[in-house]
Design a protein around this motif. Structure first.
Motif, PDB file in Angstrom:
ATOM      1  N   ARG A   1     -38.438  10.676   8.910  1.00  0.00           N
ATOM      2  CA  ARG A   1     -37.012  10.337   8.946  1.00  0.00           C
ATOM      3  C   ARG A   1     -36.199  11.527   9.465  1.00  0.00           C
ATOM      4  NH1 ARG A   1     -33.285   6.824   6.271  1.00  0.00           N
ATOM      5  NH2 ARG A   1     -31.357   7.898   5.747  1.00  0.00           N
ATOM      6  N   ASP A   2     -36.501  12.729   8.970  1.00  0.00           N
ATOM      7  CA  ASP A   2     -35.785  13.932   9.416  1.00  0.00           C
ATOM      8  C   ASP A   2     -35.997  14.173  10.908  1.00  0.00           C
ATOM      9  OD1 ASP A   2     -34.865  14.329   6.851  1.00  0.00           O
ATOM     10  OD2 ASP A   2     -36.248  15.976   6.402  1.00  0.00           O
ATOM     11  N   ARG A   3     -37.235  14.015  11.371  1.00  0.00           N
ATOM     12  CA  ARG A   3     -37.513  14.219  12.798  1.00  0.00           C
ATOM     13  C   ARG A   3     -36.823  13.157  13.648  1.00  0.00           C
ATOM     14  NH1 ARG A   3     -43.822  16.203  13.002  1.00  0.00           N
ATOM     15  NH2 ARG A   3     -43.409  18.268  12.123  1.00  0.00           N
ATOM     16  N   THR A   4     -36.766  11.945  13.149  1.00  0.00           N
ATOM     17  CA  THR A   4     -36.079  10.872  13.869  1.00  0.00           C
ATOM     18  C   THR A   4     -34.587  11.180  13.971  1.00  0.00           C
ATOM     19  OG1 THR A   4     -37.716   9.270  13.133  1.00  0.00           O
ATOM     20  CG2 THR A   4     -35.626   8.388  13.917  1.00  0.00           C
ATOM     21  N   LEU A   5     -34.000  11.645  12.869  1.00  0.00           N
ATOM     22  CA  LEU A   5     -32.584  12.017  12.898  1.00  0.00           C
ATOM     23  C   LEU A   5     -32.338  13.194  13.844  1.00  0.00           C
ATOM     24  CD1 LEU A   5     -31.293  11.644   9.231  1.00  0.00           C
ATOM     25  CD2 LEU A   5     -30.620  10.342  11.255  1.00  0.00           C
TER      26      LEU A   5
ATOM     27  N   ALA B   1     -32.216  11.833  17.266  1.00  0.00           N
ATOM     28  CA  ALA B   1     -30.948  11.130  17.482  1.00  0.00           C
ATOM     29  C   ALA B   1     -29.808  12.128  17.701  1.00  0.00           C
ATOM     30  CB  ALA B   1     -30.649  10.211  16.297  1.00  0.00           C
ATOM     31  N   TRP B   2     -29.772  13.205  16.898  1.00  0.00           N
ATOM     32  CA  TRP B   2     -28.754  14.248  17.087  1.00  0.00           C
ATOM     33  C   TRP B   2     -28.881  14.876  18.470  1.00  0.00           C
ATOM     34  CZ3 TRP B   2     -24.269  15.679  15.271  1.00  0.00           C
ATOM     35  CH2 TRP B   2     -23.910  15.343  13.969  1.00  0.00           C
ATOM     36  N   ASP B   3     -30.103  15.166  18.882  1.00  0.00           N
ATOM     37  CA  ASP B   3     -30.313  15.765  20.201  1.00  0.00           C
ATOM     38  C   ASP B   3     -29.773  14.860  21.305  1.00  0.00           C
ATOM     39  OD1 ASP B   3     -31.487  17.987  19.043  1.00  0.00           O
ATOM     40  OD2 ASP B   3     -33.548  17.361  19.501  1.00  0.00           O
ATOM     41  N   ALA B   4     -30.045  13.573  21.197  1.00  0.00           N
ATOM     42  CA  ALA B   4     -29.563  12.629  22.214  1.00  0.00           C
ATOM     43  C   ALA B   4     -28.038  12.535  22.184  1.00  0.00           C
ATOM     44  CB  ALA B   4     -30.186  11.257  21.982  1.00  0.00           C
ATOM     45  N   ALA B   5     -27.468  12.382  20.999  1.00  0.00           N
ATOM     46  CA  ALA B   5     -26.018  12.242  20.874  1.00  0.00           C
ATOM     47  C   ALA B   5     -25.296  13.523  21.279  1.00  0.00           C
ATOM     48  CB  ALA B   5     -25.653  11.857  19.446  1.00  0.00           C
TER      49      ALA B   5
ATOM     50  N   LEU C   1     -17.993  14.082  17.191  1.00  0.00           N
ATOM     51  CA  LEU C   1     -19.218  13.521  16.611  1.00  0.00           C
ATOM     52  C   LEU C   1     -19.350  14.062  15.193  1.00  0.00           C
ATOM     53  CD1 LEU C   1     -21.772  11.811  16.954  1.00  0.00           C
ATOM     54  CD2 LEU C   1     -22.910  13.862  17.812  1.00  0.00           C
ATOM     55  N   ARG C   2     -19.200  13.191  14.221  1.00  0.00           N
ATOM     56  CA  ARG C   2     -19.145  13.614  12.820  1.00  0.00           C
ATOM     57  C   ARG C   2     -20.486  13.518  12.102  1.00  0.00           C
ATOM     58  NH1 ARG C   2     -16.236  16.858  12.219  1.00  0.00           N
ATOM     59  NH2 ARG C   2     -15.963  16.504  10.028  1.00  0.00           N
ATOM     60  N   ASP C   3     -21.291  12.497  12.459  1.00  0.00           N
ATOM     61  CA  ASP C   3     -22.524  12.292  11.707  1.00  0.00           C
ATOM     62  C   ASP C   3     -23.452  11.374  12.488  1.00  0.00           C
ATOM     63  OD1 ASP C   3     -24.246  12.522   9.504  1.00  0.00           O
ATOM     64  OD2 ASP C   3     -23.413  10.763   8.514  1.00  0.00           O
ATOM     65  N   ILE C   4     -24.729  11.489  12.187  1.00  0.00           N
ATOM     66  CA  ILE C   4     -25.754  10.559  12.667  1.00  0.00           C
ATOM     67  C   ILE C   4     -26.560  10.170  11.433  1.00  0.00           C
ATOM     68  CG2 ILE C   4     -27.854  10.266  14.045  1.00  0.00           C
ATOM     69  CD1 ILE C   4     -25.652  10.573  15.930  1.00  0.00           C
ATOM     70  N   GLY C   5     -26.765   8.896  11.267  1.00  0.00           N
ATOM     71  CA  GLY C   5     -27.546   8.439  10.120  1.00  0.00           C
ATOM     72  C   GLY C   5     -28.178   7.095  10.411  1.00  0.00           C
ATOM     73  N   PHE C   6     -28.668   6.476   9.368  1.00  0.00           N
ATOM     74  CA  PHE C   6     -29.280   5.156   9.482  1.00  0.00           C
ATOM     75  C   PHE C   6     -28.441   4.145   8.726  1.00  0.00           C
ATOM     76  CE2 PHE C   6     -33.004   7.987   9.841  1.00  0.00           C
ATOM     77  CZ  PHE C   6     -33.459   7.577  11.082  1.00  0.00           C
ATOM     78  N   GLY C   7     -28.261   2.968   9.329  1.00  0.00           N
ATOM     79  CA  GLY C   7     -27.607   1.869   8.641  1.00  0.00           C
ATOM     80  C   GLY C   7     -28.579   1.218   7.674  1.00  0.00           C
ATOM     81  N   ASP C   8     -28.088   0.326   6.834  1.00  0.00           N
ATOM     82  CA  ASP C   8     -28.942  -0.385   5.879  1.00  0.00           C
ATOM     83  C   ASP C   8     -30.033  -1.186   6.572  1.00  0.00           C
ATOM     84  OD1 ASP C   8     -27.455   0.630   3.785  1.00  0.00           O
ATOM     85  OD2 ASP C   8     -26.177  -1.157   3.615  1.00  0.00           O
ATOM     86  N   ASP C   9     -29.768  -1.582   7.816  1.00  0.00           N
ATOM     87  CA  ASP C   9     -30.740  -2.367   8.581  1.00  0.00           C
ATOM     88  C   ASP C   9     -31.693  -1.497   9.395  1.00  0.00           C
ATOM     89  OD1 ASP C   9     -28.938  -1.387  10.418  1.00  0.00           O
ATOM     90  OD2 ASP C   9     -28.476  -3.333  11.321  1.00  0.00           O
ATOM     91  N   GLY C  10     -31.591  -0.161   9.255  1.00  0.00           N
ATOM     92  CA  GLY C  10     -32.470   0.753   9.972  1.00  0.00           C
ATOM     93  C   GLY C  10     -31.944   1.217  11.315  1.00  0.00           C
ATOM     94  N   ALA C  11     -30.802   0.697  11.742  1.00  0.00           N
ATOM     95  CA  ALA C  11     -30.218   1.112  13.022  1.00  0.00           C
ATOM     96  C   ALA C  11     -29.729   2.556  12.927  1.00  0.00           C
ATOM     97  CB  ALA C  11     -29.054   0.202  13.392  1.00  0.00           C
TER      98      ALA C  11
ATOM     99  N   ALA D   1     -31.468   5.347  25.413  1.00  0.00           N
ATOM    100  CA  ALA D   1     -32.346   6.036  26.369  1.00  0.00           C
ATOM    101  C   ALA D   1     -33.333   6.950  25.651  1.00  0.00           C
ATOM    102  CB  ALA D   1     -31.517   6.839  27.364  1.00  0.00           C
ATOM    103  N   ALA D   2     -32.967   7.422  24.459  1.00  0.00           N
ATOM    104  CA  ALA D   2     -33.856   8.287  23.671  1.00  0.00           C
ATOM    105  C   ALA D   2     -34.819   7.466  22.808  1.00  0.00           C
ATOM    106  CB  ALA D   2     -33.035   9.220  22.788  1.00  0.00           C
ATOM    107  N   GLY D   3     -34.796   6.154  22.976  1.00  0.00           N
ATOM    108  CA  GLY D   3     -35.758   5.312  22.264  1.00  0.00           C
ATOM    109  C   GLY D   3     -35.229   4.606  21.040  1.00  0.00           C
ATOM    110  N   PHE D   4     -33.932   4.669  20.803  1.00  0.00           N
ATOM    111  CA  PHE D   4     -33.336   3.993  19.649  1.00  0.00           C
ATOM    112  C   PHE D   4     -32.723   2.674  20.124  1.00  0.00           C
ATOM    113  CE2 PHE D   4     -33.222   8.535  18.747  1.00  0.00           C
ATOM    114  CZ  PHE D   4     -33.914   8.562  17.544  1.00  0.00           C
ATOM    115  N   ALA D   5     -33.527   1.627  20.094  1.00  0.00           N
ATOM    116  CA  ALA D   5     -33.100   0.336  20.627  1.00  0.00           C
ATOM    117  C   ALA D   5     -31.897  -0.222  19.871  1.00  0.00           C
ATOM    118  CB  ALA D   5     -34.254  -0.657  20.574  1.00  0.00           C
TER     119      ALA D   5
END
Length: 173
Positions: free
Chosen positions: A7-11, A14-18, A37-47, A75-79
């Motif tokens: 999860r940390d690596r995925t975040l 995502a931060w790197d892409a954003a 840009l204030r935050d990057i996280g996961f929604g309840d649905d995993g988005a 583009a970074a793989g987060f559909a």
């Protein structure tokens, strides 16, 4: 590898892409440099959900920022990527990073000073706001306002009295 580490690596990805997304009106600044840009996280649905704060209400660049963030995350793989607008606390030019301030100056735009502290209503002033500006070309602080509005509503146009060159100043908010 543990789920928390994944999860940390995925975040981090995502931060790197954003973090690569630039402001459409100030392309020398990333949204991170601008403090939008204030935050990057996961929604309840995993988005993946990016949180951004507008520089001011009605900022016309918000839709472009949102679209650019979604495009970079995909583009970074987060559909499944979304952007959430966060209005509180309100954005302030104090959130611009030192690297962002240096990038503004390098691009010929005088970076903002400290934002005015306010409590209560914002007073109506019918004369130009007195700002502490420094010419990004020669460094002089001897400048006069030419127009309260530059190429965008968040910038004012000044003329340096030392080198006589015009320059924009990002207004303190």
């Amino acid at each position: 590898m543990t789920a928390a580490l994944r999860r940390d690596r995925t975040l981090d990805r995502a931060w790197d892409a954003a973090s690569a997304v630039v402001d459409p009106e100030l392309p020398m600044l990333t949204l991170v440099d601008l403090g939008v840009l204030r935050d990057i996280g996961f929604g309840d649905d995993g988005a993946v959900v990016a949180a951004i704060t507008p520089t001011y209400s009605g900022c016309p660049a918000m839709a472009t920022m949102r679209d650019d963030l979604v495009r970079e995350l995909r583009a970074a793989g987060f559909a499944d990527a979304r952007v959430r607008v966060v209005l509180e606390p309100a954005w302030t030019t104090d959130w611009i990073t030192p690297a962002g301030r240096a990038a503004l100056a390098a691009a010929g735009i005088s970076p903002p000073g400290r934002a005015p502290g306010r409590t209560g209503p914002v007073p109506l002033r019918l004369v130009p706001t007195r700002r502490a500006v420094r010419c990004p070309l020669c460094g002089s602080d001897d400048a006069v306002v030419g127009s309260e509005f530059g190429s965008t509503a968040c910038k004012a146009l000044y003329r340096c009295l030392a080198c006589l060159e015009p320059f924009e100043h990002l207004k303190e908010i």
